[in-house]
Design a protein around this motif. Structure first.
Motif, PDB file in Angstrom:
ATOM      1  N   ALA A 123      -6.216   4.963   1.634  1.00  0.00           N
ATOM      2  CA  ALA A 123      -6.028   4.656   0.164  1.00  0.00           C
ATOM      3  C   ALA A 123      -4.822   3.922  -0.161  1.00  0.00           C
ATOM      4  O   ALA A 123      -4.722   3.053  -0.851  1.00  0.00           O
ATOM      5  N   VAL A 124      -3.634   4.479   0.442  1.00  0.00           N
ATOM      6  CA  VAL A 124      -2.220   3.824   0.067  1.00  0.00           C
ATOM      7  C   VAL A 124      -2.264   2.444   0.597  1.00  0.00           C
ATOM      8  O   VAL A 124      -1.624   1.415   0.123  1.00  0.00           O
ATOM      9  N   ALA A 125      -2.920   2.066   1.826  1.00  0.00           N
ATOM     10  CA  ALA A 125      -2.800   1.036   2.542  1.00  0.00           C
ATOM     11  C   ALA A 125      -3.561  -0.179   1.817  1.00  0.00           C
ATOM     12  O   ALA A 125      -3.212  -1.037   1.395  1.00  0.00           O
ATOM     13  N   LEU A 126      -4.723   0.262   1.295  1.00  0.00           N
ATOM     14  CA  LEU A 126      -5.642  -0.462   0.339  1.00  0.00           C
ATOM     15  C   LEU A 126      -4.971  -0.701  -0.854  1.00  0.00           C
ATOM     16  O   LEU A 126      -4.796  -2.125  -1.376  1.00  0.00           O
ATOM     17  N   GLN A 127      -4.422   0.118  -1.465  1.00  0.00           N
ATOM     18  CA  GLN A 127      -3.531  -0.360  -2.784  1.00  0.00           C
ATOM     19  C   GLN A 127      -2.383  -1.008  -2.769  1.00  0.00           C
ATOM     20  O   GLN A 127      -2.036  -1.747  -3.484  1.00  0.00           O
ATOM     21  N   THR A 128      -1.737  -1.049  -1.502  1.00  0.00           N
ATOM     22  CA  THR A 128      -0.619  -1.826  -1.393  1.00  0.00           C
ATOM     23  C   THR A 128      -0.850  -3.044  -1.035  1.00  0.00           C
ATOM     24  O   THR A 128      -0.421  -4.105  -1.341  1.00  0.00           O
ATOM     25  N   ALA A 129      -1.923  -3.340  -0.235  1.00  0.00           N
ATOM     26  CA  ALA A 129      -2.575  -4.653   0.175  1.00  0.00           C
ATOM     27  C   ALA A 129      -3.122  -5.169  -1.173  1.00  0.00           C
ATOM     28  O   ALA A 129      -2.869  -6.632  -1.242  1.00  0.00           O
ATOM     29  N   VAL A 130      -3.719  -4.876  -2.187  1.00  0.00           N
ATOM     30  CA  VAL A 130      -4.055  -5.327  -3.387  1.00  0.00           C
ATOM     31  C   VAL A 130      -2.726  -5.821  -4.215  1.00  0.00           C
ATOM     32  O   VAL A 130      -2.671  -6.727  -4.833  1.00  0.00           O
ATOM     33  N   ARG A 131      -1.627  -5.269  -4.239  1.00  0.00           N
ATOM     34  CA  ARG A 131      -0.340  -5.525  -4.766  1.00  0.00           C
ATOM     35  C   ARG A 131       0.380  -6.506  -3.967  1.00  0.00           C
ATOM     36  O   ARG A 131       1.457  -7.139  -4.536  1.00  0.00           O
ATOM     37  N   ASP A 132       0.327  -6.493  -2.810  1.00  0.00           N
ATOM     38  CA  ASP A 132       1.272  -7.248  -1.716  1.00  0.00           C
ATOM     39  C   ASP A 132       0.533  -8.386  -1.101  1.00  0.00           C
ATOM     40  O   ASP A 132      -0.193  -7.915   0.012  1.00  0.00           O
ATOM     41  N   ARG A 133       0.452  -9.650  -1.435  1.00  0.00           N
ATOM     42  CA  ARG A 133      -0.286 -10.700  -0.780  1.00  0.00           C
ATOM     43  C   ARG A 133       0.218 -10.768   0.435  1.00  0.00           C
ATOM     44  O   ARG A 133      -0.424 -11.690   1.312  1.00  0.00           O
ATOM     45  N   ARG A 134       1.349 -10.135   1.119  1.00  0.00           N
ATOM     46  CA  ARG A 134       1.737 -10.450   2.530  1.00  0.00           C
ATOM     47  C   ARG A 134       0.692  -9.572   3.492  1.00  0.00           C
ATOM     48  O   ARG A 134       0.913 -10.017   4.466  1.00  0.00           O
ATOM     49  N   VAL A 135      -0.127  -8.625   2.943  1.00  0.00           N
ATOM     50  CA  VAL A 135      -0.966  -8.120   3.812  1.00  0.00           C
ATOM     51  C   VAL A 135      -2.118  -9.057   3.897  1.00  0.00           C
ATOM     52  O   VAL A 135      -2.925  -9.455   2.942  1.00  0.00           O
TER      53      VAL A 135
END
Length: 275
Positions: A123-135
């Motif tokens: 869940a953390v990885a997903l929500q990080t990816a939503v906020r960080d376009r580098r992912v």
């Protein structure tokens, strides 16, 4: 080759292990740079993982040419701070600090960045990816779908109630504050999943008694609703939450490596076409 490092996040120190690629891709141009994978552990976990799952994962991906970073969230493993005083937004911010470090390393290709998240780390990885376009890519292993309900199910409702009443509550030696649980309640991975435009691999075991395997189907359904980005799913028969049995763990790692290496093949073919 691998070594232990310290990554600064605000006033805390995140202890991490970095694995360097054990082979050179031997490509010219951008593809001579290496892809980056960051592993996000789950609730009250560590960068080692149950039965050394993350150690094995990192070493195998390094053999495939990846630079891999696995790290301990604040208050977990060897990192400083108090885990239960943090929350979901803090874990997202910590993950972004690790990305900052990884993308600051020489020879890392900023266009080939993957987050691998297990359980709450999913869940953390997903929500990080939503906020960080580098992912660019996500691999979700037994990912949490409803953070508050799923974690309270693990700790027991009494831990949450004591936290609210007393300002903190003990669970396995960790002191959890009401703010921690409030942050989980605000997290909505299923709703946010549609905002991520990259490629996703969802893996779940049928014998997972902690996080329901049904979540994998829900995640795939949401990811399929996006305008861009592919989503593949792998259901591992008799796989438990941490893929502790040999055959199931082997299937988990093999499918993950095949999927990531498939993305690498597409990337190289695209580069050759561009040339």
């Amino acid at each position: 080759m691998e070594r232990q490092i310290i990554i600064r996040h605000d006033q805390q120190e995140l202890t991490a292990s970095i694995h360097y690629p054990s082979r050179d891709e031997g490509q010219e141009g951008r593809c001579s740079r290496v892809p980056l994978a960051v592993i996000c552990h789950g609730f009250v976990g560590s960068r080692i993982g149950v039965d050394r799952l993350f150690v094995k994962t990192a070493r195998e991906l390094a053999e495939d040419g990846y630079m891999v970073i696995r790290f301990d969230y604040i208050g977990c493993g060897e990192s400083t701070g108090s885990y239960g005083a943090e929350g979901l937004n803090s874990m997202i911010a910590q993950t972004r600090s690790v990305l900052d470090y990884g993308l600051g390393c020489p020879d890392v290709d900023h266009a080939r960045v993957t987050l691998i998240g297990h359980s709450l780390g999913g869940a953390v990885a997903l929500q990080t990816a939503v906020r960080d376009r580098r992912v660019k890519n996500l691999v979700l292993w037994s990912a949490v779908g409803y953070p508050f309900n799923d974690i309270v199910k693990i700790t027991g409702r009494d831990v949450y109630d004591r936290s609210v009443q007393s300002g903190s509550a003990d669970y396995l030696g960790y002191d959890f504050t009401p703010a921690f649980f409030e942050s989980l309640a605000a997290g909505q991975p299923f709703q946010e999943a549609i905002k991520f435009g990259g490629d996703v691999l969802v893996i779940h075991g049928t014998s997972d008694e902690i996080i329901p395997v049904d979540y994998a189907f829900l995640y795939q359904k949401v990811f399929w609703m996006r305008a861009e980005g592919r989503c593949d799913k792998e259901i591992i028969f008799q796989g438990d939450h941490t893929y502790s049995a040999g055959p199931q763990r082997a299937q988990l790692l093999q499918r993950t490596r095949e999927w990531l290496n498939g993305l690498e093949t597409v990337q190289r073919d695209w580069q050759h076409w561009m040339i």
